[in-house]
Design a protein around this motif. Structure first.
Motif: not given
Length: 285
Positions: A89-91, A99-100, A119-122
């Motif tokens: 999942n991600g933004t 990805p998150q 992840f943190d903003n990819g």
């Protein structure tokens, strides 16, 4: 195919599944409403049917969630059996996926394993494996800077293309993906090869595929002497066939072709359904 070769091919297949899509310079608009996509794929090598996996993607203007489940076997599981589940999942920002979290679990005749990447903003923050493994001292080292702006395998395979290009347009075959699978970091470079008219063999609403040639370049986390890495790096015949999901500007894989010592390995789309997520929740088909 020798029994002890099956696991090697399955690892090659895992990398090949990432070689199914790529970032496109022909970007579409941000997705105006949440879409839900269901896809089923058949997996095989030469004339051997290895099994299937099913993918569900929920994609909105600001976020996405992916999940997939697969089961693979030879001779009804007498010779080989494996199953796996994957979630990501991600933004979404300006039609780009970041990805998150990525989760992967896998088991076969010999072992079970689980992997989680946060992840943190990819950018990769943590990697957790069960059972734990000691660092491979023979692996090509990776730095923190190299793990910025990367994709997990699931996001790379299914959410790297959003384009206004028509079906079969080779404009979607021009770009490079940077992918981290929890151990190895590599790049996949795509170039146009041909357009395939699919006809009756494709799911309803899918008419043509853009066929891309893929070149694999290892960056770190791998062993230089690895035969799998050497094979992928030298191969000029890996193909990804990309198709547009009807009613959306999202492209997903129709097929991947991976040459092996035992014949071509293939992953082929057999079923595809897509609709606004709100309509599916309301029971509209």
């Amino acid at each position: 195919m020798r029994i002890d070769s099956i696991g090697v091919w399955m690892r090659q297949l895992g990398i090949a599944l990432v070689c199914l899509a790529m970032p496109s310079p022909v970007l579409g608009e941000a997705i105006p409403q949440e879409q839900e996509i269901h896809a089923t794929y058949k997996v095989g090598v030469a004339s051997i049917d290895l099994g299937t996996f099913k993918m569900t993607a929920t994609v909105g203007p600001e976020a996405y969630a992916l999940k997939a489940k697969g089961e693979f076997s030879i001779l009804g599981g007498l010779l080989y059996r494996a199953k796996g589940e994957t979630r990501s999942n991600g933004t979404r920002v300006n039609a780009t996926s970041k990805p998150q979290r990525f989760d992967f679990s896998y088991s076969d005749n010999k072992k079970k394993q689980q992997l989680q990447i946060v992840f943190d903003n990819g950018t990769v923050r943590t990697v957790t494996r069960t059972p734990k493994k000691r660092p491979d001292k023979k692996a090509v080292p990776l730095s923190d800077d190299q793990l910025r702006n990367v994709l997990d395998p699931m996001t790379a395979a299914f959410l790297s293309v959003q384009a206004t290009a028509p079906a079969g347009d080779l404009a979607v075959c021009d770009g490079t993906l940077r992918v981290f699978d929890g151990k190895r970091l590599f790049e996949l470079t795509f170039s146009p090869k041909r357009t395939e008219q699919l006809g009756a063999r494709a799911p309803e609403g899918v008419s043509a595929a853009a066929v891309c040639t893929i070149r694999y370049r290892p960056i770190g986390g791998h062993r230089r002497e690895s035969p799998t890495v050497a094979f992928l790096q030298k191969s000029k015949d890996i193909e990804a066939w990309l198709v547009a999901v009807p009613g959306t500007e999202i492209f997903i894989p129709y097929k991947v072709v991976l040459p092996t010592a035992w014949g071509n390995g293939t992953v082929t789309l057999t079923k595809l359904k897509a609709a606004p997520a709100a309509a599916r929740r309301a029971g509209v088909r």
